[in-house]
Design a protein around this motif. Structure first.
Motif, PDB file in Angstrom:
ATOM      1  N   UNK A  82      30.932  26.249  47.633  1.00 22.20           N
ATOM      2  CA  UNK A  82      31.433  27.604  47.870  1.00 22.20           C
ATOM      3  C   UNK A  82      32.561  27.514  48.885  1.00 22.20           C
ATOM      4  N   UNK A  83      33.581  28.348  48.692  1.00 29.75           N
ATOM      5  CA  UNK A  83      34.721  28.392  49.607  1.00 29.75           C
ATOM      6  C   UNK A  83      35.051  29.842  49.913  1.00 29.75           C
ATOM      7  N   UNK A  84      35.200  30.149  51.204  1.00 29.47           N
ATOM      8  CA  UNK A  84      35.510  31.506  51.646  1.00 29.47           C
ATOM      9  C   UNK A  84      36.800  31.474  52.462  1.00 29.47           C
ATOM     10  N   UNK A  85      37.682  32.411  52.149  1.00 25.95           N
ATOM     11  CA  UNK A  85      38.928  32.568  52.901  1.00 25.95           C
ATOM     12  C   UNK A  85      38.966  33.990  53.461  1.00 25.95           C
ATOM     13  N   UNK A  86      39.206  34.114  54.761  1.00 22.98           N
ATOM     14  CA  UNK A  86      39.367  35.420  55.397  1.00 22.98           C
ATOM     15  C   UNK A  86      40.857  35.619  55.656  1.00 22.98           C
ATOM     16  N   UNK A  89      43.716  32.920  56.611  1.00 22.07           N
ATOM     17  CA  UNK A  89      43.156  31.708  57.223  1.00 22.07           C
ATOM     18  C   UNK A  89      42.855  30.686  56.129  1.00 22.07           C
ATOM     19  N   UNK A  90      42.712  29.427  56.495  1.00 25.58           N
ATOM     20  CA  UNK A  90      42.361  28.423  55.487  1.00 25.58           C
ATOM     21  C   UNK A  90      40.952  28.672  54.922  1.00 25.58           C
ATOM     22  N   UNK A  91      40.743  28.230  53.688  1.00 23.38           N
ATOM     23  CA  UNK A  91      39.410  28.297  53.090  1.00 23.38           C
ATOM     24  C   UNK A  91      38.450  27.445  53.910  1.00 23.38           C
ATOM     25  N   UNK A  92      37.234  27.916  54.072  1.00 23.37           N
ATOM     26  CA  UNK A  92      36.158  27.130  54.689  1.00 23.37           C
ATOM     27  C   UNK A  92      35.127  26.913  53.601  1.00 23.37           C
ATOM     28  N   UNK A  93      34.787  25.651  53.356  1.00 22.33           N
ATOM     29  CA  UNK A  93      33.923  25.299  52.226  1.00 22.33           C
ATOM     30  C   UNK A  93      32.615  24.673  52.669  1.00 22.33           C
ATOM     31  N   UNK A 111      32.042  30.074  62.771  1.00 22.07           N
ATOM     32  CA  UNK A 111      33.498  30.175  62.631  1.00 22.07           C
ATOM     33  C   UNK A 111      33.870  31.281  61.651  1.00 22.07           C
ATOM     34  N   UNK A 112      33.189  31.315  60.520  1.00 17.45           N
ATOM     35  CA  UNK A 112      33.453  32.357  59.531  1.00 17.45           C
ATOM     36  C   UNK A 112      33.090  33.740  60.061  1.00 17.45           C
ATOM     37  N   UNK A 113      31.978  33.841  60.772  1.00 17.96           N
ATOM     38  CA  UNK A 113      31.537  35.131  61.287  1.00 17.96           C
ATOM     39  C   UNK A 113      32.598  35.748  62.202  1.00 17.96           C
ATOM     40  N   UNK A 114      33.189  34.931  63.065  1.00 19.91           N
ATOM     41  CA  UNK A 114      34.249  35.438  63.943  1.00 19.91           C
ATOM     42  C   UNK A 114      35.411  35.993  63.119  1.00 19.91           C
ATOM     43  N   UNK A 115      35.784  35.281  62.059  1.00 13.87           N
ATOM     44  CA  UNK A 115      36.876  35.729  61.201  1.00 13.87           C
ATOM     45  C   UNK A 115      36.484  36.993  60.434  1.00 13.87           C
ATOM     46  N   UNK A 121      39.959  41.218  54.679  1.00 12.03           N
ATOM     47  CA  UNK A 121      39.610  40.903  53.293  1.00 12.03           C
ATOM     48  C   UNK A 121      39.152  39.454  53.176  1.00 12.03           C
ATOM     49  N   UNK A 122      38.235  39.225  52.254  1.00 15.13           N
ATOM     50  CA  UNK A 122      37.813  37.857  51.957  1.00 15.13           C
ATOM     51  C   UNK A 122      38.088  37.536  50.501  1.00 15.13           C
ATOM     52  N   UNK A 123      38.219  36.247  50.255  1.00 14.48           N
ATOM     53  CA  UNK A 123      38.305  35.720  48.895  1.00 14.48           C
ATOM     54  C   UNK A 123      37.296  34.598  48.815  1.00 14.48           C
ATOM     55  N   UNK A 124      36.461  34.630  47.791  1.00 13.13           N
ATOM     56  CA  UNK A 124      35.417  33.618  47.627  1.00 13.13           C
ATOM     57  C   UNK A 124      35.595  32.937  46.283  1.00 13.13           C
ATOM     58  N   UNK A 125      35.484  31.617  46.297  1.00 13.59           N
ATOM     59  CA  UNK A 125      35.475  30.835  45.064  1.00 13.59           C
ATOM     60  C   UNK A 125      34.179  30.049  45.037  1.00 13.59           C
ATOM     61  N   UNK A 126      33.548  30.017  43.896  1.00 15.08           N
ATOM     62  CA  UNK A 126      32.291  29.303  43.740  1.00 15.08           C
ATOM     63  C   UNK A 126      32.442  28.293  42.615  1.00 15.08           C
ATOM     64  N   UNK A 127      32.314  27.028  42.981  1.00 15.93           N
ATOM     65  CA  UNK A 127      32.374  25.972  41.980  1.00 15.93           C
ATOM     66  C   UNK A 127      30.968  25.769  41.432  1.00 15.93           C
ATOM     67  N   UNK A 128      30.847  25.950  40.125  1.00 12.14           N
ATOM     68  CA  UNK A 128      29.569  25.742  39.452  1.00 12.14           C
ATOM     69  C   UNK A 128      29.610  24.386  38.776  1.00 12.14           C
ATOM     70  N   UNK A 129      28.531  23.978  38.190  1.00 18.10           N
ATOM     71  CA  UNK A 129      28.521  22.698  37.490  1.00 18.10           C
ATOM     72  C   UNK A 129      29.453  22.784  36.290  1.00 18.10           C
ATOM     73  N   UNK A 130      30.626  22.161  36.441  1.00 17.84           N
ATOM     74  CA  UNK A 130      31.576  22.082  35.333  1.00 17.84           C
ATOM     75  C   UNK A 130      32.546  23.243  35.212  1.00 17.84           C
TER      76      UNK A 130
END
Length: 157
Positions: A82-86, A89-93, A111-115, A121-130
């Motif tokens: 999982x990767x979250x960007x606030x 800021x850079x994505x945190x994975x 770190x994420x909580x402070x941001x 706004x946040x952007x979330x990407x979730x890598x699933x199997x494949x």
């Protein structure tokens, strides 16, 4: 040994809490809410069910747990990363994933909580199997208010 028991308990509590958040309180999509669960011990947090705005009906749940001080992301499928960007800021994975939940360790969660508390706004990407799910975009309007409610409820236990 004790630490692994606490980590397992945290993952189990997150799984119980996140497995049915919308059903538990008819949570509207794309809105931050305070939510408490007593399954496996009291745990309050701020969470959002985020709609992927796709024809596939993808959604995920992002939650901050006040009891465990960790951020979790749950999607439809087995998450690998999982990767979250606030804002800009850079994505945190994180790749700490299991039982359909990706969980950030305490350091990355802090770190994420402070941001999250000061961001818009946040952007979330979730890598699933494949495959990749997202990006999921969510406003942070209301996050800090619900977080404060959750922290107060957690302290009142």
């Amino acid at each position: 040994m004790m630490r692994s028991v606490f980590v397992a308990a945290g993952v189990a509590a997150a799984a119980l809490t996140l497995s049915q958040p919308a059903a538990a309180q008819d949570q509207p999509p794309d809105k931050w809410v305070m939510y408490c669960s007593s399954d496996g011990g009291r745990d309050c947090g701020a969470q959002a069910t985020i709609d992927g705005n796709s024809l596939l009906g993808q959604f995920l749940v992002m939650r901050y747990s006040a009891a465990y001080k960790k951020i979790s992301v749950v999607g439809d499928g087995q998450g690998v990363r999982a990767s979250i960007q606030v804002d800009s800021n850079p994505f945190i994975s994180t790749s700490i994933c299991g039982q359909g939940i990706c969980q950030y360790d305490e350091g990355k969660s802090a770190e994420l909580l402070q941001q999250l508390r000061t961001g818009s706004q946040i952007q979330i990407q979730l890598e699933l199997q494949g495959t990749m799910a997202g990006p999921f975009v969510q406003s942070l309007k209301g996050f800090d208010r619900e977080l404060q409610r959750a922290l107060a409820a957690q302290r009142a236990r």
